[in-house]
Scaffold this motif. Structure first.
Motif, mmCIF file in Angstrom:
data_model
loop_
_atom_site.group_PDB
_atom_site.id
_atom_site.type_symbol
_atom_site.label_atom_id
_atom_site.label_comp_id
_atom_site.label_asym_id
_atom_site.label_seq_id
_atom_site.Cartn_x
_atom_site.Cartn_y
_atom_site.Cartn_z
ATOM 1 N N LYS A 17 0.739 -1.468 0.135
ATOM 2 C CA LYS A 17 0.129 0.121 0.019
ATOM 3 C C LYS A 17 0.714 1.399 -0.086
ATOM 4 O O LYS A 17 2.184 1.295 0.418
ATOM 5 C CB LYS A 17 -0.867 0.117 1.266
ATOM 6 C CG LYS A 17 -1.914 -1.059 1.189
ATOM 7 C CD LYS A 17 -2.582 -0.911 2.550
ATOM 8 C CE LYS A 17 -3.756 -1.997 2.721
ATOM 9 N NZ LYS A 17 -4.853 -1.772 3.593
ATOM 10 N N VAL A 18 0.264 2.369 -0.673
ATOM 11 C CA VAL A 18 0.898 3.560 -0.495
ATOM 12 C C VAL A 18 -0.101 4.394 0.008
ATOM 13 O O VAL A 18 -1.334 4.694 -0.377
ATOM 14 C CB VAL A 18 1.394 4.119 -1.893
ATOM 15 C CG1 VAL A 18 2.108 5.629 -1.718
ATOM 16 C CG2 VAL A 18 2.382 3.183 -2.647
ATOM 17 N N ILE A 19 0.083 5.171 1.444
ATOM 18 C CA ILE A 19 -0.559 5.668 2.082
ATOM 19 C C ILE A 19 0.025 7.296 2.108
ATOM 20 O O ILE A 19 1.117 7.581 2.353
ATOM 21 C CB ILE A 19 -0.641 5.278 3.536
ATOM 22 C CG1 ILE A 19 -1.422 3.952 3.487
ATOM 23 C CG2 ILE A 19 -1.616 6.152 4.370
ATOM 24 C CD1 ILE A 19 -2.656 3.527 2.884
ATOM 25 N N VAL A 20 -0.858 8.267 1.902
ATOM 26 C CA VAL A 20 -0.239 9.730 1.914
ATOM 27 C C VAL A 20 -0.077 10.075 3.386
ATOM 28 O O VAL A 20 -1.156 10.097 4.001
ATOM 29 C CB VAL A 20 -1.237 10.634 1.061
ATOM 30 C CG1 VAL A 20 -0.836 12.018 1.279
ATOM 31 C CG2 VAL A 20 -1.516 10.296 -0.369
ATOM 32 N N VAL A 21 1.024 10.646 3.805
ATOM 33 C CA VAL A 21 1.394 11.004 5.068
ATOM 34 C C VAL A 21 1.551 12.529 5.252
ATOM 35 O O VAL A 21 1.450 12.991 6.204
ATOM 36 C CB VAL A 21 2.511 10.272 5.485
ATOM 37 C CG1 VAL A 21 2.216 8.697 5.784
ATOM 38 C CG2 VAL A 21 3.926 10.471 4.768
ATOM 39 N N ASP A 22 1.679 13.230 3.885
ATOM 40 C CA ASP A 22 1.838 14.587 3.967
ATOM 41 C C ASP A 22 1.495 15.177 2.704
ATOM 42 O O ASP A 22 1.850 14.648 1.633
ATOM 43 C CB ASP A 22 3.316 14.902 4.165
ATOM 44 C CG ASP A 22 3.512 16.436 4.704
ATOM 45 O OD1 ASP A 22 2.379 17.121 5.239
ATOM 46 O OD2 ASP A 22 4.505 16.955 4.478
ATOM 47 N N VAL A 23 0.849 16.499 2.930
ATOM 48 C CA VAL A 23 0.607 17.183 1.524
ATOM 49 C C VAL A 23 1.042 18.474 1.901
ATOM 50 O O VAL A 23 0.466 19.117 2.625
ATOM 51 C CB VAL A 23 -0.884 17.117 1.057
ATOM 52 C CG1 VAL A 23 -1.100 17.838 0.060
ATOM 53 C CG2 VAL A 23 -1.525 15.421 1.058
ATOM 54 N N GLY A 24 2.164 18.941 0.953
ATOM 55 C CA GLY A 24 2.775 20.429 1.253
ATOM 56 C C GLY A 24 1.599 21.404 0.474
ATOM 57 O O GLY A 24 0.797 21.309 -0.395
ATOM 58 N N LYS A 25 1.688 22.284 1.422
ATOM 59 C CA LYS A 25 0.803 23.496 1.132
ATOM 60 C C LYS A 25 1.349 24.079 -0.299
ATOM 61 O O LYS A 25 2.587 24.395 -0.669
ATOM 62 C CB LYS A 25 0.889 24.807 1.996
ATOM 63 C CG LYS A 25 0.488 24.456 3.595
ATOM 64 C CD LYS A 25 -0.412 25.250 4.179
ATOM 65 C CE LYS A 25 -1.205 25.059 5.554
ATOM 66 N NZ LYS A 25 -2.220 24.224 5.312
#
Length: 75
Positions: A17-25
């Motif tokens: 699985k690839v889980i998003v842990v951060d999304v940059g502003k």
């Protein structure tokens, strides 16, 4: 910090699985509405669906596409 991560989260296990842990502003990911905790299920470039397994596979799949528009399907 290392000890805290392992104490709180446990020992990491390998997964496909690839889980998003951060999304940059201000990033394209934020603009596309990708949310922390989402699982990336599919990458599409043009009409081609790109296969991957796990984080390493995801990185290898998107690396050659830097600067290009891709579609990412999340769950």
């Amino acid at each position: 910090a290392f000890g805290v991560v392992y104490t709180v989260l446990g020992i990491p296990t390998k997964t496909d699985k690839v889980i998003v842990v951060d999304v940059g502003k201000g990033t394209p990911a934020e603009a596309a509405g990708i949310k922390i905790g989402s699982e990336i299920k599919k990458i599409t470039f043009g009409k081609e669906e790109i296969s991957f397994a796990g984080v390493d596979g995801f990185i290898k799949a998107v690396e050659p596409l830097k600067g290009k528009t891709i579609d990412i399907t999340t769950l």
